[in-house]
Design an enzyme around this catalytic site. Structure first.
Site, short mmCIF file in Angstrom:
data_model
loop_
_atom_site.label_atom_id
_atom_site.label_comp_id
_atom_site.label_asym_id
_atom_site.label_seq_id
_atom_site.Cartn_x
_atom_site.Cartn_y
_atom_site.Cartn_z
N ASP A 14 0.85 -1.19 0.00
CA ASP A 14 0.00 0.00 0.00
C ASP A 14 0.89 1.24 0.00
OD1 ASP A 14 -2.11 1.72 0.17
OD2 ASP A 14 -2.66 1.22 2.22
N ASP A 109 -3.03 2.38 -5.93
CA ASP A 109 -1.91 2.42 -4.98
C ASP A 109 -1.81 1.22 -4.05
OD1 ASP A 109 -4.27 3.04 -3.67
OD2 ASP A 109 -3.35 4.49 -2.31
N GLU A 110 -2.57 0.15 -4.31
CA GLU A 110 -2.43 -1.01 -3.42
C GLU A 110 -2.76 -2.29 -4.17
OE1 GLU A 110 -5.28 -1.58 -0.24
OE2 GLU A 110 -6.64 -0.13 -1.17
#
Length: 355
Positions: A14, A109-110
């Site tokens: 993350d 983003d993860e």
């Protein structure tokens, strides 16, 4: 058949305050001042993300921009460059795929990574996590927090355990002790309404949750009671799903008390729209095919109303809500708003407008 959790090695990676991190990387003067990415106050925008100096003022994602500026008048607010964020995301995802082909992106983003069969780094998930962090920082300038555990839900909790720039490992031998002390509100799927019901039962930790038999949990929470039973014991056999095309993005709430009429539903709509806007921003504002409203009445009947031509604005959702509520004319126990995404195959043919 799913493999037993103890045999699996799952990473959850993350990026720390991703959009803000990209802006701070490209403009170092932003690093030590309160910074947020989001919509303008005049357009009733919400915060998509913010850096840690801004969080010190109590600002967080999904917060209305107007409130964020009241908390921190000196806040630097940027509208966001989502094509630039997508490009950085593609580079980070490419690094993930260097480690394993079993990558399940959750947003820009993860992602989850199944590294069970990876032989590099002597098969050590801890060393793999360190390598991911080092490579992402060296090649993209972005810090990534990583959690390693035998299951998806524990890996996700672990990645958030020591942010920013964290690395937390929960080996199989530690799972039981870790889960016992875990607050129930950390469990996957436990939102405000379920959390409040657990509070009412005097349950704050998974150890306390384990004291309730499965039959009681099913009685209190329906099918989700079985999920609570399993998670409180560290059981989560969900696989990392490589092929998964997201078809919609939504936000919904099951209310502790039924909303009695249309006016109360309208009042609840604003916060749902703010949450949805934050989630759309988190996914890089993907092209949309339409919007929808979901209403579950007190008799558990469910109705969903869609429209392919409307934009995801509070006014549009209010129009759909009025029509959806008219189908039941009853108190409402669940309300949701969402947006249908343009299919990936069509999306590749779209040319993004230049503003």
């Amino acid at each position: 058949m799913a493999r037993p959790s103890a045999e699996r090695k799952i990473l959850h990676a993350d990026c720390d305050c991703f959009y803000a991190a990209v802006e701070m990387r490209d403009d170092p003067s932003l690093r030590d001042i309160p910074l947020a990415i989001g919509g303008s106050r005049e357009k009733r925008g919400v915060i998509a993300t913010c850096n840690y100096p801004a969080r010190a003022f109590g600002i967080h994602s999904a917060m209305p921009t107007a409130r964020a500026l009241r908390l921190c008048p000196q806040l630097t607010l940027l509208p966001g460059d989502f094509e630039r964020y997508r490009e950085v995301s593609r580079r980070i995802q490419a690094i993930f795929h260097e480690l394993t082909p079993l990558v399940e992106p959750l947003s820009l983003d993860e992602a989850f990574l199944d590294v069970t069969a990876v032989e590099r780094f002597s098969g050590s998930a801890t060393w793999m996590a360190r390598w991911l962090k080092q490579e992402c920082l060296a090649r993209t300038g972005i810090t990534v927090s990583v959690g390693a555990a035998p299951s998806k839900f524990l890996a996700k909790i672990a990645s958030d355990w020591d942010k920013p720039d964290g690395l937390t490992v929960i080996p199989p031998a530690r799972v039981d002790d870790f889960v016992r002390s875990l607050p129930v509100k950390k469990l996957h799927g436990v939102g405000p309404a379920t959390g409040a019901r657990l509070d009412a039962l005097g349950i704050a930790t998974c150890e306390e949750l384990r004291e309730l038999p499965l039959e009681r949990l099913l009685e209190e929470f329906g099918k989700f009671g079985r999920r609570l039973f399993e998670l409180s014991r560290g059981i989560d056999e969900r696989e990392v799903r490589v092929e998964r095309e997201r078809k919609s993005i939504s936000a919904e709430t099951t209310f502790e008390r039924d909303l009695p009429d249309l006016a109360s539903c309208r009042s609840a709509l604003a916060s749902l729209c703010e949450r949805l806007e934050a989630r759309l921003a988190r996914h890089g504002h993907p092209p949309l095919a339409g919007i929808f409203v979901k209403v579950r009445f007190d008799d558990f009947s469910l109705t969903t109303l869609e429209h392919r031509g409307l934009l995801p604005t509070p006014e549009s959702y209010a129009r759909l809500l009025e029509q959806a509520w008219a189908r039941g004319h009853r108190p409402v126990r669940l309300l949701g708003v969402g947006a249908r995404l343009v299919p990936e195959a069509q999306r590749r043919q779209l040319v993004l407008p230049i503003e």
